[in-house]
Write a protein that holds these residues in place. Structure first.
Motif, PDB file in Angstrom:
ATOM      1  N   ASN A 121      -1.953  -1.506 -11.643  1.00  0.00           N
ATOM      2  CA  ASN A 121      -1.706  -1.743 -10.228  1.00  0.00           C
ATOM      3  C   ASN A 121      -2.875  -2.549  -9.672  1.00  0.00           C
ATOM      4  O   ASN A 121      -4.017  -2.086  -9.666  1.00  0.00           O
ATOM      5  CB  ASN A 121      -1.554  -0.405  -9.496  1.00  0.00           C
ATOM      6  CG  ASN A 121      -1.226  -0.572  -8.040  1.00  0.00           C
ATOM      7  OD1 ASN A 121      -2.039  -1.062  -7.272  1.00  0.00           O
ATOM      8  ND2 ASN A 121      -0.026  -0.149  -7.656  1.00  0.00           N
ATOM      9  N   SER A 122      -2.607  -3.747  -9.203  1.00  0.00           N
ATOM     10  CA  SER A 122      -3.683  -4.632  -8.742  1.00  0.00           C
ATOM     11  C   SER A 122      -4.403  -4.076  -7.524  1.00  0.00           C
ATOM     12  O   SER A 122      -5.598  -4.303  -7.338  1.00  0.00           O
ATOM     13  CB  SER A 122      -3.125  -6.026  -8.438  1.00  0.00           C
ATOM     14  OG  SER A 122      -2.142  -5.944  -7.416  1.00  0.00           O
ATOM     15  N   GLU A 123      -3.697  -3.349  -6.674  1.00  0.00           N
ATOM     16  CA  GLU A 123      -4.315  -2.787  -5.474  1.00  0.00           C
ATOM     17  C   GLU A 123      -5.344  -1.712  -5.812  1.00  0.00           C
ATOM     18  O   GLU A 123      -6.378  -1.602  -5.168  1.00  0.00           O
ATOM     19  CB  GLU A 123      -3.226  -2.188  -4.574  1.00  0.00           C
ATOM     20  CG  GLU A 123      -3.760  -1.585  -3.295  1.00  0.00           C
ATOM     21  CD  GLU A 123      -2.652  -0.963  -2.457  1.00  0.00           C
ATOM     22  OE1 GLU A 123      -2.992  -0.131  -1.608  1.00  0.00           O
ATOM     23  OE2 GLU A 123      -1.467  -1.304  -2.662  1.00  0.00           O
ATOM     24  N   HIS A 124      -5.068  -0.911  -6.857  1.00  0.00           N
ATOM     25  CA  HIS A 124      -5.940   0.209  -7.188  1.00  0.00           C
ATOM     26  C   HIS A 124      -6.798  -0.048  -8.418  1.00  0.00           C
ATOM     27  O   HIS A 124      -7.717   0.727  -8.694  1.00  0.00           O
ATOM     28  CB  HIS A 124      -5.114   1.481  -7.370  1.00  0.00           C
ATOM     29  CG  HIS A 124      -4.404   1.878  -6.118  1.00  0.00           C
ATOM     30  ND1 HIS A 124      -5.054   2.437  -5.047  1.00  0.00           N
ATOM     31  CD2 HIS A 124      -3.112   1.755  -5.747  1.00  0.00           C
ATOM     32  CE1 HIS A 124      -4.190   2.659  -4.067  1.00  0.00           C
ATOM     33  NE2 HIS A 124      -3.005   2.247  -4.466  1.00  0.00           N
ATOM     34  N   GLY A 125      -6.509  -1.100  -9.166  1.00  0.00           N
ATOM     35  CA  GLY A 125      -7.326  -1.464 -10.322  1.00  0.00           C
ATOM     36  C   GLY A 125      -7.246  -0.469 -11.469  1.00  0.00           C
ATOM     37  O   GLY A 125      -8.133  -0.444 -12.320  1.00  0.00           O
TER      38      GLY A 125
ATOM     39  N   VAL B 220       1.036   6.243  -9.195  1.00  0.00           N
ATOM     40  CA  VAL B 220       0.697   4.822  -9.108  1.00  0.00           C
ATOM     41  C   VAL B 220       0.739   4.297 -10.539  1.00  0.00           C
ATOM     42  O   VAL B 220       0.001   4.774 -11.412  1.00  0.00           O
ATOM     43  CB  VAL B 220      -0.703   4.603  -8.480  1.00  0.00           C
ATOM     44  CG1 VAL B 220      -1.070   3.125  -8.497  1.00  0.00           C
ATOM     45  CG2 VAL B 220      -0.752   5.167  -7.070  1.00  0.00           C
TER      46      VAL B 220
ATOM     47  N   ASP C 199       2.125   4.844   0.864  1.00  0.00           N
ATOM     48  CA  ASP C 199       1.959   5.683   2.052  1.00  0.00           C
ATOM     49  C   ASP C 199       3.067   6.727   2.116  1.00  0.00           C
ATOM     50  O   ASP C 199       3.874   6.866   1.209  1.00  0.00           O
ATOM     51  CB  ASP C 199       1.898   4.843   3.328  1.00  0.00           C
ATOM     52  CG  ASP C 199       3.166   4.037   3.586  1.00  0.00           C
ATOM     53  OD1 ASP C 199       4.236   4.386   3.065  1.00  0.00           O
ATOM     54  OD2 ASP C 199       3.078   3.050   4.335  1.00  0.00           O
TER      55      ASP C 199
ATOM     56  N   MET D 147       0.836  -1.191   0.000  1.00  0.00           N
ATOM     57  CA  MET D 147       0.000   0.000   0.000  1.00  0.00           C
ATOM     58  C   MET D 147       0.879   1.251   0.000  1.00  0.00           C
ATOM     59  O   MET D 147       1.836   1.343   0.757  1.00  0.00           O
ATOM     60  CB  MET D 147      -0.893  -0.032   1.239  1.00  0.00           C
ATOM     61  CG  MET D 147      -1.651   1.232   1.493  1.00  0.00           C
ATOM     62  SD  MET D 147      -3.318   0.816   1.892  1.00  0.00           S
ATOM     63  CE  MET D 147      -4.172   2.198   1.270  1.00  0.00           C
TER      64      MET D 147
END
Length: 153
Positions: free
Chosen positions: A140-144, A136, A3, A1
């Motif tokens: 990015n798989s976390e944010h799609g 980003v 940060d 993530m």
């Protein structure tokens, strides 16, 4: 993530920031400047008050900043972006700024109080950070996200 530590890592790894200013009429100007962080919410640099970006800051405090490594391969970029208000540093702030700047400079390029006005040609400027963003990367798989995007931190 993503940060704040990602922003701090990018700031520590890079020595130049792209400073975006505008004059009274809103005419934009960008320039690279050597910088250093001052705590979590300030960046500082030295410039001549006669440069275009310094004159712009005197007219309009709102600035934009980008910090990134221009040497990385395409598709590998990391960047931190900031909205900030800039001003010439107050006299009582210059010692801390010089100390922080000199910690990032080679010994032969270090600055002294004599380099600053009224004796020298430069002044210390500071950016008080208002908002911080990270690049980003696309896919990015976390944010799609399919394309690159910025994320406020």
């Amino acid at each position: 993530m993503a940060d704040r530590s990602d922003i701090e890592r990018i700031l520590a790894a890079n020595r130049y920031m792209v400073l975006g200013t505008a004059d009274e009429a809103g005419q934009p100007w960008v320039t690279p400047v050597f910088f250093t962080p001052l705590g979590r919410d300030q960046l500082c640099w030295v410039s001549s008050p006669n440069t275009r970006h310094s004159r712009n800051i005197g007219q309009r405090a709102g600035i934009a900043i980008t910090v990134y490594d221009s040497n990385v391969a395409v598709g590998r970029a990391e960047a931190a972006y900031f909205d900030a208000n800039a001003a010439r540093s107050k006299l009582d702030e210059t010692d801390a700024a010089l100390f922080a700047l000199n910690a990032r400079l080679p010994r032969s390029k270090r600055l002294s109080a004599a380099d600053l006005l009224p004796d020298g040609p430069m002044a210390v400027y500071r950016a008080d950070l208002l908002h911080s963003y990270l690049l980003v990367r696309g896919d990015n798989s976390e944010h799609g996200n399919v394309l690159d995007m910025t994320l406020e931190i």
